[in-house]
Design an enzyme around this catalytic site. Structure first.
Site, PDB file in Angstrom:
ATOM      1  N   LYS A  22       0.838  -1.210   0.000  1.00 27.53           N
ATOM      2  CA  LYS A  22       0.000   0.000   0.000  1.00 27.53           C
ATOM      3  C   LYS A  22       0.866   1.251   0.000  1.00 27.53           C
ATOM      4  O   LYS A  22       0.661   2.170  -0.793  1.00 27.53           O
ATOM      5  CB  LYS A  22      -0.898  -0.016   1.249  1.00 27.53           C
ATOM      6  CG  LYS A  22      -1.563   1.313   1.562  1.00 27.53           C
ATOM      7  CD  LYS A  22      -2.498   1.204   2.747  1.00 27.53           C
ATOM      8  CE  LYS A  22      -1.863   1.418   4.098  1.00 27.53           C
ATOM      9  NZ  LYS A  22      -1.476   2.802   4.425  1.00 27.53           N
ATOM     10  N   ASN A  23       1.840   1.276   0.907  1.00 27.51           N
ATOM     11  CA  ASN A  23       2.577   2.526   1.108  1.00 27.51           C
ATOM     12  C   ASN A  23       3.624   2.778   0.027  1.00 27.51           C
ATOM     13  O   ASN A  23       4.185   3.876  -0.039  1.00 27.51           O
ATOM     14  CB  ASN A  23       3.197   2.560   2.506  1.00 27.51           C
ATOM     15  CG  ASN A  23       2.114   2.704   3.572  1.00 27.51           C
ATOM     16  OD1 ASN A  23       0.958   3.002   3.248  1.00 27.51           O
ATOM     17  ND2 ASN A  23       2.474   2.492   4.824  1.00 27.51           N
ATOM     18  N   ARG A  75      -5.407   9.779   5.023  1.00 27.17           N
ATOM     19  CA  ARG A  75      -4.236  10.584   5.310  1.00 27.17           C
ATOM     20  C   ARG A  75      -3.330  10.756   4.087  1.00 27.17           C
ATOM     21  O   ARG A  75      -2.768  11.812   3.836  1.00 27.17           O
ATOM     22  CB  ARG A  75      -3.480   9.909   6.462  1.00 27.17           C
ATOM     23  CG  ARG A  75      -2.055  10.308   6.640  1.00 27.17           C
ATOM     24  CD  ARG A  75      -1.902  11.486   7.558  1.00 27.17           C
ATOM     25  NE  ARG A  75      -0.548  12.022   7.505  1.00 27.17           N
ATOM     26  CZ  ARG A  75      -0.152  13.113   8.133  1.00 27.17           C
ATOM     27  NH1 ARG A  75      -0.996  13.778   8.873  1.00 27.17           N
ATOM     28  NH2 ARG A  75       1.068  13.546   8.030  1.00 27.17           N
ATOM     29  N   CYS A  99      -6.158   7.423   9.983  1.00 31.78           N
ATOM     30  CA  CYS A  99      -6.030   6.659  11.222  1.00 31.78           C
ATOM     31  C   CYS A  99      -6.157   7.544  12.460  1.00 31.78           C
ATOM     32  O   CYS A  99      -5.868   8.734  12.422  1.00 31.78           O
ATOM     33  CB  CYS A  99      -4.673   5.979  11.262  1.00 31.78           C
ATOM     34  SG  CYS A  99      -4.553   4.583  10.179  1.00 31.78           S
ATOM     35  N   ARG A 104      -0.812  13.630  13.997  1.00 34.35           N
ATOM     36  CA  ARG A 104      -0.498  13.609  12.570  1.00 34.35           C
ATOM     37  C   ARG A 104      -0.563  14.990  11.898  1.00 34.35           C
ATOM     38  O   ARG A 104      -1.384  15.245  11.017  1.00 34.35           O
ATOM     39  CB  ARG A 104      -1.364  12.581  11.840  1.00 34.35           C
ATOM     40  CG  ARG A 104      -1.288  11.238  12.544  1.00 34.35           C
ATOM     41  CD  ARG A 104      -1.685  10.090  11.697  1.00 34.35           C
ATOM     42  NE  ARG A 104      -0.671   9.706  10.734  1.00 34.35           N
ATOM     43  CZ  ARG A 104      -0.835   8.723   9.874  1.00 34.35           C
ATOM     44  NH1 ARG A 104      -1.948   8.050   9.848  1.00 34.35           N
ATOM     45  NH2 ARG A 104       0.118   8.409   9.026  1.00 34.35           N
ATOM     46  N   ASP A 107       2.910  19.917   9.179  1.00 31.88           N
ATOM     47  CA  ASP A 107       3.798  21.084   9.122  1.00 31.88           C
ATOM     48  C   ASP A 107       5.044  20.852   8.268  1.00 31.88           C
ATOM     49  O   ASP A 107       5.525  21.775   7.614  1.00 31.88           O
ATOM     50  CB  ASP A 107       4.182  21.546  10.534  1.00 31.88           C
ATOM     51  CG  ASP A 107       4.702  20.417  11.413  1.00 31.88           C
ATOM     52  OD1 ASP A 107       4.412  19.241  11.114  1.00 31.88           O
ATOM     53  OD2 ASP A 107       5.411  20.695  12.396  1.00 31.88           O
ATOM     54  N   ASP A 297       4.371   0.281  12.324  1.00 34.15           N
ATOM     55  CA  ASP A 297       3.225  -0.448  11.772  1.00 34.15           C
ATOM     56  C   ASP A 297       3.216  -1.921  12.192  1.00 34.15           C
ATOM     57  O   ASP A 297       2.224  -2.616  11.979  1.00 34.15           O
ATOM     58  CB  ASP A 297       3.219  -0.360  10.239  1.00 34.15           C
ATOM     59  CG  ASP A 297       2.847   1.032   9.757  1.00 34.15           C
ATOM     60  OD1 ASP A 297       2.337   1.829  10.554  1.00 34.15           O
ATOM     61  OD2 ASP A 297       3.073   1.322   8.561  1.00 34.15           O
ATOM     62  N   ARG A 390      -8.776  -1.172   4.183  1.00 34.76           N
ATOM     63  CA  ARG A 390      -7.980  -0.065   3.621  1.00 34.76           C
ATOM     64  C   ARG A 390      -6.622  -0.555   3.147  1.00 34.76           C
ATOM     65  O   ARG A 390      -6.048   0.005   2.215  1.00 34.76           O
ATOM     66  CB  ARG A 390      -7.722   0.994   4.707  1.00 34.76           C
ATOM     67  CG  ARG A 390      -8.875   1.946   4.948  1.00 34.76           C
ATOM     68  CD  ARG A 390      -8.470   3.007   5.968  1.00 34.76           C
ATOM     69  NE  ARG A 390      -7.130   3.476   5.655  1.00 34.76           N
ATOM     70  CZ  ARG A 390      -6.191   3.749   6.561  1.00 34.76           C
ATOM     71  NH1 ARG A 390      -6.440   3.646   7.840  1.00 34.76           N
ATOM     72  NH2 ARG A 390      -4.997   4.151   6.180  1.00 34.76           N
TER      73      ARG A 390
HETATM   74  N1  EPU Z   1       5.172  14.439  11.691  1.00 35.61           N
HETATM   75  C1  EPU Z   1       5.192  15.762  12.026  1.00 35.61           C
HETATM   76  N2  EPU Z   1       4.847  16.686  11.080  1.00 35.61           N
HETATM   77  C2  EPU Z   1       4.485  16.328   9.821  1.00 35.61           C
HETATM   78  C3  EPU Z   1       4.484  14.961   9.464  1.00 35.61           C
HETATM   79  C4  EPU Z   1       4.836  14.035  10.423  1.00 35.61           C
HETATM   80  O1  EPU Z   1       5.502  16.114  13.162  1.00 35.61           O
HETATM   81  O2  EPU Z   1       4.189  17.215   9.016  1.00 35.61           O
HETATM   82  C5  EPU Z   1       5.540  13.415  12.686  1.00 35.61           C
HETATM   83  C6  EPU Z   1       4.410  12.439  12.959  1.00 35.61           C
HETATM   84  O3  EPU Z   1       3.488  12.949  13.886  1.00 35.61           O
HETATM   85  C7  EPU Z   1       5.162  11.241  13.477  1.00 35.61           C
HETATM   86  C8  EPU Z   1       6.469  11.300  12.685  1.00 35.61           C
HETATM   87  O4  EPU Z   1       6.544  12.598  12.141  1.00 35.61           O
HETATM   88  O5  EPU Z   1       5.450  11.385  14.826  1.00 35.61           O
HETATM   89  C9  EPU Z   1       6.604  10.298  11.571  1.00 35.61           C
HETATM   90  O6  EPU Z   1       5.435  10.254  10.782  1.00 35.61           O
HETATM   91  P1  EPU Z   1       5.482  10.127   9.210  1.00 35.61           P
HETATM   92  O7  EPU Z   1       5.234  11.476   8.624  1.00 35.61           O
HETATM   93  O8  EPU Z   1       6.701   9.418   8.806  1.00 35.61           O
HETATM   94  O9  EPU Z   1       4.219   9.242   8.923  1.00 35.61           O
HETATM   95  P2  EPU Z   1       3.392   9.276   7.590  1.00 35.61           P
HETATM   96  O10 EPU Z   1       4.283   9.619   6.476  1.00 35.61           O
HETATM   97  O11 EPU Z   1       2.155  10.054   7.789  1.00 35.61           O
HETATM   98  C10 EPU Z   1       3.821   6.796   6.894  1.00 35.61           C
HETATM   99  C11 EPU Z   1       2.964   5.594   6.627  1.00 35.61           C
HETATM  100  C12 EPU Z   1       2.373   5.117   7.943  1.00 35.61           C
HETATM  101  C13 EPU Z   1       3.510   4.747   8.892  1.00 35.61           C
HETATM  102  C14 EPU Z   1       4.418   5.963   9.084  1.00 35.61           C
HETATM  103  C15 EPU Z   1       5.645   5.679   9.919  1.00 35.61           C
HETATM  104  C16 EPU Z   1       2.161   5.972   4.371  1.00 35.61           C
HETATM  105  C17 EPU Z   1       1.027   6.303   3.472  1.00 35.61           C
HETATM  106  N3  EPU Z   1       1.907   5.965   5.684  1.00 35.61           N
HETATM  107  O12 EPU Z   1       2.950   7.766   7.464  1.00 35.61           O
HETATM  108  O13 EPU Z   1       1.619   3.958   7.652  1.00 35.61           O
HETATM  109  O14 EPU Z   1       2.997   4.368  10.143  1.00 35.61           O
HETATM  110  O15 EPU Z   1       4.867   6.440   7.787  1.00 35.61           O
HETATM  111  O16 EPU Z   1       6.388   4.672   9.357  1.00 35.61           O
HETATM  112  O17 EPU Z   1       3.247   5.691   3.900  1.00 35.61           O
HETATM  113  C18 EPU Z   1      -0.298   2.626   7.724  1.00 35.61           C
HETATM  114  O18 EPU Z   1       0.039   2.185   6.619  1.00 35.61           O
HETATM  115  O19 EPU Z   1      -1.220   2.137   8.401  1.00 35.61           O
HETATM  116  C19 EPU Z   1       0.385   3.776   8.268  1.00 35.61           C
HETATM  117  C20 EPU Z   1      -0.115   4.496   9.249  1.00 35.61           C
END
Ligand code: EPU
Length: 411
Positions: A22-23, A75, A99, A104, A107, A297, A390
């Site tokens: 998925k990701n 998201r 989620c 989340r 910024d 995850d 999902r």
């Molecule tokens: N964060 C910030 N600001 C931002 C973005 C992120 O502070 O603008 C923080 C988050 O709150 C968190 C950390 O950075 O504490 C890392 O989050 P990240 O941005 O890496 O997460 P994401 O990109 O939103 C992806 C995966 C998630 C997975 C996370 C961590 C996708 C579509 N989603 O999310 O997958 O848990 O990386 O590995 O790639 C899932 O598939 O169920 C899922 C939640």
């Protein structure tokens, strides 16, 4: 609303192939907005998030607008915003939903877009209360030097895609190093982009000054490392012998290390690995980390293993603050999970689990509940399975093939 009915206690046996990631698929699909024509995708998983991304991209207009109702549902819709801004000079989008695993914020995306010349306006709220933003660049986006405040997977992907059509070179620092970023960069490079350093913390993108990519090479979606890891844990809990095919072991090194410490024996085969339930599972402490650390995850599924381990396992979730919300439900099933604070849970095992009525809290914990139900005594009913659909393709059918008693019902 559909639900899963699961009767626990069956011994699992046979083989299961890991589905497409998925990701990895989501950012590659979003990047199709950077192409003059339509790129070709192979092995797209048939899951709800992919349907939403396809709907979202089809809804995009040449003013950077998308269907806000679709966007707010997941998201990963934020992944489309960078390409829209890069291509049309503007984009509007809601604060993305998805989620319930933590705050989340977005910024790191917004800071990156602003440094490249975008200006953000908050322009009201959707009916559901999500903030709607629009971002606009009066002049062409400029390549920049940008350091991520935190390592963010989709943040890194989103800013790479934005920088691709900017004027000049962009250097990104403190990038996330997840394999999905490498897959995206390889795909774009195979179609004419120049992105270097993906998979390290420093990535350099050569801007194409608005020149769109031409679709040359297809994107073949790789196996899902989180699904693969979850099957390994399931095998360790319930299988006489489970062969997992289409698994990329290199991407799961931290999980293999933790399973090894737990006493789980995994044997290589020609097409994958075989895992079986050991006589005794040892308690193991884990701490989730950015790749190549232990994946957040996989934390919820691993916690189910910890309920069956002898002794105390400390589960330390460092990435998201809402990802231990399963504690109460697992305790209702008979587990001993003590929440120390929002980031740490102490699990004492082994404890027998008993079937209960549950609601899937999010995608990854949802499948963890299915695993808990499969090893529990009696029947469980798991609701809110849209969350599971999902990300996991026909999971009930595939689990039945290895002996699980799981049925999808309209309750
Ligand atoms: N964060 C910030 N600001 C931002 C973005 C992120 O502070 O603008 C923080 C988050 O709150 C968190 C950390 O950075 O504490 C890392 O989050 P990240 O941005 O890496 O997460 P994401 O990109 O939103 C992806 C995966 C998630 C997975 C996370 C961590 C996708 C579509 N989603 O999310 O997958 O848990 O990386 O590995 O790639 C899932 O598939 O169920 C899922 C939640």
């Amino acid at each position: 609303m559909p639900a899963f009915l699961v009767k626990g206690g069956n011994i699992l046996e046979g083989e299961i192939a890991v589905g497409s990631s998925k990701n990895a698929a989501l950012p590659a699909l979003a990047s199709s907005l950077l192409f003059r024509d339509s790129p070709h995708f192979l092995n797209l998983p048939e899951i709800e998030d992919i349907k939403r991304m396809n709907e979202l991209i089809s809804s995009a207009d040449n003013q950077g607008g998308v269907d806000l109702e679709i966007a707010k549902r997941f998201r990963a819709s934020i992944l489309a915003v960078g390409p829209l801004l890069a291509r049309f000079g503007k984009a509007s989008f809601p604060h993305p939903g998805g989620c319930v695993i933590g705050a989340r914020p977005i910024d790191v995306f917004i800071n990156g877009w602003e440094i490249m010349g975008g200006k953000l306006i908050e322009s009201g709220k959707t009916e559901g209360g999500n903030m709607i933003y629009s971002i606009e660049a009066k002049e062409s986006l400029k390549g920049c030097d940008y350091t991520f405040k935190v390592q963010s997977v989709t943040g890194t992907e989103g800013i790479i895609m934005t920088a691709l059509l900017a004027n000049g070179q962009t250097t990104l620092r403190n990038c996330a190093m997840e394999p999905e970023i490498i897959y995206l960069a390889e795909f774009l490079n195979n179609n004419g982009a120049d992105i270097r350093g993906a998979g390290t913390t420093e990535i350099v993108v050569t801007g194409r000054a608005g020149k769109l990519l031409n679709a040359i090479a297809p994107f073949s979606v790789p196996p899902d490392r989180i699904e693969a890891g979850t099957f390994l844990i399931l095998g360790a809990l319930a299988a006489k012998s489970l062969e997992i095919k289409n698994i990329n072991q290199r991407e799961l090194a931290s999980l293999f290390a933790a399973l090894g410490e737990a006493g789980v024996n995994i044997i290589d085969t020609k097409n994958g690995v075989i895992v079986k339930k050991p006589e005794k599972i040892n308690a193991v402490n884990i701490k989730t980390k950015e790749y190549p650390g232990f994946a957040t995850d996989l934390q919820a599924p691993f916690s189910i293993l910890a309920t069956q381990a002898s002794g105390q396992s400390l589960i330390h979730e460092t990435i998201f603050e809402g990802r231990l919300s399963y504690a109460e439900d697992l305790n209702r099933m008979g587990a001993k999970v003590a929440l120390m604070d929002p980031h740490r849970a102490l699990i004492t095992g082994p404890t027998p689990l008993y079937g209960r009525e549950l609601q899937s809290p999010d995608l990854r914990a949802g499948l963890a509940y299915v695993i808990a139900a499969l090893i529990a005594e009696g029947e469980s009913k798991i609701g809110n399975i849209y969350q599971i659909d999902r990300g996991y393709e026909k999971i009930d059918e595939r689990l039945r093939m290895i002996g699980a008693d799981i049925r999808r019902i309209e309750s």
